[in-house]
Design an enzyme around this catalytic site. Structure first.
Site, PDB file in Angstrom:
ATOM      1  CE  LYS A 278      43.782  64.576  85.164  1.00 14.11           C
ATOM      2  NZ  LYS A 278      42.436  64.785  84.729  1.00 14.11           N
ATOM      3  NE  ARG A 352      35.107  58.575  79.618  1.00 12.98           N
ATOM      4  CZ  ARG A 352      34.721  60.034  79.615  1.00 12.98           C
ATOM      5  NH1 ARG A 352      33.780  60.137  78.732  1.00 12.98           N
ATOM      6  NH2 ARG A 352      34.784  60.741  80.797  1.00 12.98           N
TER       7      ARG A 352
HETATM    8  N1  BES Z   1      41.085  60.750  86.703  1.00 14.46           N
HETATM    9  C1  BES Z   1      40.239  61.844  85.963  1.00 14.46           C
HETATM   10  C2  BES Z   1      38.998  62.138  86.806  1.00 14.46           C
HETATM   11  C3  BES Z   1      38.893  62.762  88.297  1.00 14.46           C
HETATM   12  C4  BES Z   1      38.836  64.161  88.317  1.00 14.46           C
HETATM   13  C5  BES Z   1      39.566  61.972  89.343  1.00 14.46           C
HETATM   14  C6  BES Z   1      38.918  64.583  89.766  1.00 14.46           C
HETATM   15  C7  BES Z   1      39.338  62.630  90.600  1.00 14.46           C
HETATM   16  C8  BES Z   1      39.081  63.963  90.817  1.00 14.46           C
HETATM   17  C9  BES Z   1      39.576  61.455  84.790  1.00 14.46           C
HETATM   18  O1  BES Z   1      40.428  60.450  84.030  1.00 14.46           O
HETATM   19  C10 BES Z   1      39.436  62.682  83.886  1.00 14.46           C
HETATM   20  O2  BES Z   1      40.432  63.069  83.626  1.00 14.46           O
HETATM   21  N2  BES Z   1      38.240  62.869  83.714  1.00 14.46           N
HETATM   22  C11 BES Z   1      38.173  64.023  82.652  1.00 14.46           C
HETATM   23  C12 BES Z   1      37.080  63.295  81.617  1.00 14.46           C
HETATM   24  C13 BES Z   1      36.738  64.447  80.327  1.00 14.46           C
HETATM   25  C14 BES Z   1      38.110  64.728  79.748  1.00 14.46           C
HETATM   26  C15 BES Z   1      35.823  63.993  79.544  1.00 14.46           C
HETATM   27  C16 BES Z   1      37.116  64.995  83.516  1.00 14.46           C
HETATM   28  O3  BES Z   1      36.398  64.851  84.301  1.00 14.46           O
HETATM   29  O4  BES Z   1      37.533  66.261  83.231  1.00 14.46           O
HETATM   30 MN    MN Z   2      41.960  61.497  82.671  1.00 15.27          MN
END
Ligand code: BES
Ligand code: MN
Ligand code: ZN
Length: 500
Positions: A278, A352
């Site tokens: 990230k 997931r």
């Molecule tokens: N933990 C994150 C989602 C999240 C985002 C939680 C903002 C709280 C606040 C999750 O694991 C994630 O990174 N999701 C990705 C999924 C994508 C890679 C398909 C996302 O939402 O960008």
């Molecule tokens: Mn994630």
């Protein structure tokens, strides 16, 4: 803050501070507020007549009796318009009043139950909401306590004139104490820094809940998960320095005669994104990526305190998501415990993955319902807003209706989103049964459709990504971990208990 119940007239209360209330538009206060007004020679009516106090929702005025009654100060809280007044109004009023009392260094506070008089609300429910609003608003994270001088309210006494209402008030207050303990636990776990709230620390929290309430507890380590072929969970844990813990709490484990509800919570103690790392901006917020697990632990704490007459299981797959030499990578193909294979598109779609094996494991309990809570997608926050509502996906109308009714009762908002087959097509893979990401569009729907592949029972998924952590304080939620989901789950279980 200790909660007490007393029969009597609030005018005679010996606490340093008393709390009474007023609906908007009332010119001559009645009931307990009227009694206090009379004892103060009409001081409250005067404020109303002069336009200094209108009784708007959350409005506060403080009156100093100067010996006219035993209390040093009277906090009058506005309830807003009587029309449409509900339990959320009670929680807000109680919160506004206790926060002001705390700011004034009150130690012992007496309050009437908001909303049970001309408000016309059920007495037990109003007492519960009064205590809930007070305890939740007064919450402080331990680490903050060290740097600030202590001025916490020590006791809150609910004072009721009518002896016939005491029993209902005591019952409502006791429920609220159990619920607030669960919410506070969930908030604490989210508020802890991620080097403290490790999977091992979450496992220790579960062990404490289990020993306090006589639950069974299983703490599965890497080997335990490997024996159960939990390839999806283990793929995420592969790059983690902290040992992963697959945590299970079982309340009424042997009572298979009771309805069985399994609560599943995403327990990513820190989400760096892994190899699909990230951006660093606000990455620290990803300490809240175990908010689902925290909500499940909080709900289990309350379930134990209330000894809910259901078979309730909490499953929280806990691990960090880290980039490392051993970390799983994009293009890896992973096999989950139900034999389905997953092509990794993004290691940041890790929630997931861990949920997949947890949802498969949930099946072993022959559940009547499974509810998972997960800070799963940024897309859900884009769709519904931060701190506005959780996304709800559900394959069963009875379960959906019960969750929506729990949402109404607790004001923990959830909003249903669709499980269209189109989303399933976007995670079609050439090399595996599915991909772990469907790309940018419809990201919340594809994540839920992915999870559906691992369920074969009445199931609801709550995407709480925007809900677990808050930058701003709410009416009865300080900034930080919110404990979102605990009250919703407990209310859902209570509804289930009533319909048993
Ligand atoms: N933990 C994150 C989602 C999240 C985002 C939680 C903002 C709280 C606040 C999750 O694991 C994630 O990174 N999701 C990705 C999924 C994508 C890679 C398909 C996302 O939402 O960008
Ligand atoms: Mn994630
Ligand atoms: Zn995550």
């Amino acid at each position: 803050m200790d909660i007490k119940i007393e029969k009597g007239n609030i005018v005679d209360a010996t606490s340093d501070t008393i709390i009474v209330n007023l609906f908007e538009g009332v010119t001559v206060p009645g009931g307990a507020t009227g009694a206090v007004d009379a004892a103060l020679g009409g001081a409250i009516s005067d404020l109303i007549a002069g336009g200094d106090f209108k009784g708007e929702s959350g409005e506060i005025t403080v009156v100093y009796p100067r010996g006219a009654i035993a209390a040093r100060r009277v906090v009058v809280v506005g309830l807003g318009k009587a029309d449409g007044f509900d339990l959320e109004g009670v929680r807000r009023a109680a919160a506004a009043a206790i926060k002001r009392a705390r700011d004034l260094n009150a130690r012992n506070v007496a309050s009437i139950v908001h909303g049970a008089g001309i408000g016309g609300l059920d007495v037990a429910a109003a007492a519960q909401a009064t205590v809930e609003g007070s305890l939740l608003a007064a919450y402080r994270f331990d680490a903050d306590k060290k740097k600030e001088p202590q001025n916490d309210v020590q006791t809150l006494t609910l004072v009721e004139y009518d002896g016939e209402r005491i029993e209902a008030i005591s019952a409502g207050a006791a429920t609220a104490v159990a619920i607030a303990a669960g919410v506070s636990l969930a908030r604490d776990l989210v508020n802890m820094p991620p080097n403290v709230a490790t999977p091992s620390r979450l496992a220790a929290a579960a062990e404490k809940i289990a020993s306090d309430h006589g639950f069974n507890v299983i703490i599965g380590d890497r080997e335990w998960a490997a024996e159960r072929h939990m390839g999806a969970y283990l793929a995420v844990a592969q790059g983690a320095g902290e040992p992963p813990k697959f945590v299970i709490l079982e309340h009424n484990a042997d009572r298979t005669d009771l309805p069985t509800v399994v609560l599943v919570g995403k327990g990513i103690t820190f989400d760096t994104g892994g190899i699909s790392i990230k951006p660093s901006e606000r990455m620290g917020d990803m300490k809240s990526d175990m908010g689902g697990a925290a909500a499940v632990f909080g709900a289990m704490e309350t379930v134990g305190r209330l000894n809910v007459p259901l078979r309730v299981i909490g499953i929280t797959p806990c691990t960090e998501n880290m980039p490392d030499a051993n970390a799983y990578r994009p293009a890896d193909v992973i096999k989950a415990s139900n034999g389905k294979t997953i092509e990794i598109i993004s290691t940041d779609a890790e929630g997931r993955m861990v949920l997949a094996d947890a949802l498969v494991y949930a099946e072993s309990y022959k559940p009547d319902a499974v509810i998972d809570l997960a800070t799963l997608t940024g897309a859900c926050v884009i769709a519904l807003g931060g701190g506005v509502a959780a996304g709800l996906f559900c394959n069963d109308d009875t379960l959906k209706d019960r969750l929506l009714s729990a949402s109404g009762a607790t004001s923990e908002r959830i909003w249903q989103l669709p499980l269209y087959d189109d989303y399933r097509r976007s995670i079609n893979s050439d090399v595996a049964d599915m991909k772990n990401s469907g790309g940018r569009f419809g990201g919340v729907g594809t994540s839920a459709t992915f999870l559906r592949e691992f369920t074969n029972y009445p199931w609801a998924h709550l995407d709480i990504a925007g809900m677990a952590l808050s930058e701003k304080a709410g009416d009865y939620t300080p900034a930080g971990g919110t404990g979102f989901g605990v009250r919703l789950l407990v209310s859902y279980l209570q509804g289930m208990e009533r319909s048993k």
